[in-house]
Design an enzyme around this catalytic site. Structure first.
Site, short mmCIF file in Angstrom:
data_model
loop_
_atom_site.label_atom_id
_atom_site.label_comp_id
_atom_site.label_asym_id
_atom_site.label_seq_id
_atom_site.Cartn_x
_atom_site.Cartn_y
_atom_site.Cartn_z
N CYS A 1 0.89 -1.18 0.00
CA CYS A 1 0.00 0.00 0.00
C CYS A 1 0.91 1.21 0.00
O CYS A 1 1.16 1.82 1.04
CB CYS A 1 -0.92 -0.01 1.21
SG CYS A 1 -1.87 -1.54 1.41
N ALA B 1 1.44 4.46 -1.52
CA ALA B 1 1.35 5.92 -1.48
C ALA B 1 1.45 6.43 -0.03
O ALA B 1 1.01 5.74 0.89
CB ALA B 1 0.04 6.38 -2.10
N PRO B 2 2.08 7.59 0.18
CA PRO B 2 2.57 8.56 -0.81
C PRO B 2 3.94 8.25 -1.40
O PRO B 2 4.40 8.96 -2.27
CB PRO B 2 2.61 9.86 0.00
CG PRO B 2 2.90 9.42 1.39
CD PRO B 2 2.16 8.12 1.57
N GLY B 3 4.62 7.21 -0.93
CA GLY B 3 5.84 6.77 -1.58
C GLY B 3 7.14 6.99 -0.83
O GLY B 3 8.20 6.59 -1.31
N ASN B 4 7.09 7.61 0.35
CA ASN B 4 8.33 7.85 1.09
C ASN B 4 9.01 6.53 1.48
O ASN B 4 10.24 6.41 1.38
CB ASN B 4 8.05 8.68 2.34
CG ASN B 4 7.76 10.13 2.01
OD1 ASN B 4 8.16 10.62 0.96
ND2 ASN B 4 7.06 10.81 2.88
N LYS B 5 8.22 5.57 1.93
CA LYS B 5 8.80 4.28 2.33
C LYS B 5 9.29 3.51 1.09
O LYS B 5 10.30 2.81 1.17
CB LYS B 5 7.77 3.46 3.11
CG LYS B 5 7.34 4.09 4.43
CD LYS B 5 6.36 3.20 5.16
CE LYS B 5 5.85 3.86 6.43
NZ LYS B 5 4.96 5.01 6.14
N GLU C 1 -0.76 0.61 -5.50
CA GLU C 1 -1.67 1.61 -4.95
C GLU C 1 -2.98 1.54 -5.70
O GLU C 1 -3.00 1.48 -6.93
CB GLU C 1 -1.06 3.02 -5.06
CG GLU C 1 -1.95 4.12 -4.51
CD GLU C 1 -2.37 3.88 -3.07
OE1 GLU C 1 -3.57 4.05 -2.78
OE2 GLU C 1 -1.50 3.52 -2.23
N ASP D 1 2.00 -1.45 4.89
CA ASP D 1 1.62 -0.29 5.72
C ASP D 1 0.20 0.09 5.30
O ASP D 1 0.01 1.06 4.55
CB ASP D 1 2.61 0.85 5.50
CG ASP D 1 2.36 2.02 6.45
OD1 ASP D 1 2.36 1.78 7.66
OD2 ASP D 1 2.12 3.15 5.97
N CYS E 1 0.38 3.73 11.52
CA CYS E 1 0.60 4.97 12.27
C CYS E 1 -0.56 5.14 13.25
O CYS E 1 -1.15 6.21 13.36
CB CYS E 1 0.76 6.18 11.35
SG CYS E 1 -0.57 6.38 10.15
#
Length: 478
Positions: free
Chosen positions: A230, A232-236, A254, A301, A363
């Site tokens: 999953c 987005a937003p793509g930082n991981k 996504e 995530d 989170c």
């Protein structure tokens, strides 16, 4: 006596002042328009209890040009929203013609015409509540938010830590390296870097410390095929690419189209060469599909309540926010539905045939989405030879002691210097003992009822998990 004729120099100065004023007015106008669009989305999502994006993520999206002014307008409007509603009710200017005015786009002009009436109503509210100015009215609506460091992550695909620290030092920004994650830097609280050149070119990412721990916990080996379920937003996803040194392959899934665009933009800006973005539902993936059957590691995530980052999301500004509501929220239908989805997604992740490492993260601070999800999938995970392993053993905060082995889980505390995150790491053992036990159990269950054994689709995985859970209390007869 007639005034002297304007000189050429005077005309230039006058034209410059007019141009500057017009430019400022035009910038303010567009900021109001952009703020109105963000507010509309925020309030609609909040009313429907489906916050798909935070205030910050909406404001700092690529489509918003004047980010600083828009952010200030959005936050101030949300702070004043209860007072604005009281004033509008008192004036009764939202009559039957209001919808026509709103459709025509003349709202700002309409409100300006009623400026005196609005100011008079506000003055009466202040007098009734025995305060002298609007700032005093806002005191009751303010929620104190603890000051925390600003964390950033260095994109090692583009630059190293020393270069970043030198560049930030040139602008007198105090920087210190994190003692847990080498590529994470700690900066002063409240520092806005959204327009910094290093952020715009993808050299650094505005990613929290706890969020940065997730990809490190997965610890993928360069050359592996990895799935970000999953993404987005793509930082991981970008962090995985950096940890893998751009080698191997990362498949980033996504489902949401708007978030897909954000994911693609993050990957583009990061310069990650080994990421394939796939528009699909993770739960619909066939684990035996040639594209996925060689996946060695999965980062899951999934969507969650976001209760661990409510302060960073500025949720206290939303109309639905109530002080002390966490006790009820953690048992709400919404959180239960999220936990059911999270459980199904984790079962599916564990069922990929070649997967060796799976990280589950949220989170959220709610046990329902964290320890309870892990506890429910443990029998199935053990049948596939997975065990819980401790990520970041030096980290002080572990899982809630609600089942044996919860000490392997990791929590971060939102009251301290990070967001509220939860991380669980499953690692497949190399031995074959559990695998034989799992196959034996599958054969027993298959003889009883003619279900298809492993390999599992998402439904058979869920069924098998439930059957294994029952075996703990009742032995199956042959």
């Amino acid at each position: 006596m007639a005034p002297p004729p304007p000189t050429k120099k005077g005309n230039v100065a006058r034209n410059h002042r007019i141009s500057s004023r017009n430019g400022a007015e035009r910038s303010a106008y567009f900021a109001r328009r952009e703020a109105a669009g963000v507010l509309r989305r925020v309030l609609q999502d909040d009313a429907a209890r489906r916050a798909t994006a935070s205030i910050k993520s909406l404001v700092y999206s690529p489509s918003v040009r004047n980010k600083k002014a828009t952010f200030a307008l959005v936050c101030q409007t949300l702070k004043c929203l209860p007072i604005i509603k009281d004033v509008l009710v008192a004036t009764q200017i939202l009559n039957s013609k209001w919808k026509e005015i709103a459709m025509a786009g003349a709202v700002e002009k309409f409100l300006t015409l009623h400026k005196n009436k609005l100011e008079y109503a506000l003055a009466k509210i202040c007098a009734r509540r025995k305060v002298k100015k609007i700032e005093d009215l806002l005191q009751n609506n303010c929620v104190p938010v603890a000051s925390k460091p600003r964390y950033i992550r260095i994109n090692t695909l583009k630059v190293d830590a020393e270069v970043v620290m030198q560049e930030l030092g040139k602008t007198n920004i105090m920087v210190s390296r994190d003692d847990i994650i080498p590529d994470v830097l700690s900066l002063a609280s409240g520092l806005d870097l959204h327009d910094h050149p290093l952020v715009r070119n993808g050299s650094i990412l505005l990613q929290g410390k706890a969020s940065s721990m997730v990809a490190v916990a997965l610890n993928p080996i360069p050359g592996w095929k990895v799935l970000d379920a999953c993404a987005a937003p793509g930082n991981k996803t970008a962090h995985l690419a950096a940890l893998m040194k751009g080698q191997g392959k990362i498949i980033a899934c996504e489902l949401n189209e708007d978030r897909l665009k954000t994911l693609e933009e993050t990957i583009r800006r990061s310069g990650a060469p080994n990421v394939d973005v796939v528009h699909c539902d993770f739960l619909d993936i066939n684990t035996r599909d040639p594209l996925f059957k060689e996946v060695r590691a999965i980062l899951l995530d999934p969507s969650c309540s976001g209760s661990g980052i409510s302060a960073e999301r500025l949720d206290h500004l939303l109309p639905s926010y109530e002080k002390g509501e966490d006790a009820a929220a953690c048992k709400s239908d919404r959180v239960k539905k999220l936990a059911a989805f999270q459980t199904k997604a984790l079962l599916h992740a564990l069922s990929f045939p070649a997967v060796e490492r799976v990280v589950y993260s949220t989170c959220s601070v709610y046990q329902t989405e964290n320890e309870d999800v892990i506890k429910s999938v443990l029998p199935f995970a053990k049948s596939l030879n997975f065990e819980l392993v401790t990520p970041f053993p030096q980290w002080p905060h572990r899982g809630l002691p609600v089942f044996e082995g919860a000490e392997h889980l990791l929590r971060t505390d939102p009251k301290e210097d990070t967001e509220g995150f939860f991380i669980a790491l499953f690692v497949k053992k190399s031995g074959k003992t559990n695998r034989g036990s799992r196959l034996s159990s599958a054969k027993k269950l298959t003889r009883q009822k003619r279900y298809t054994p492993y390999p599992f689709c998402k439904l058979s995985a869920f069924w098998f998990h439930k059957r294994l859970t029952k075996q703990g209390s009742k032995k199956i007869k042959h």
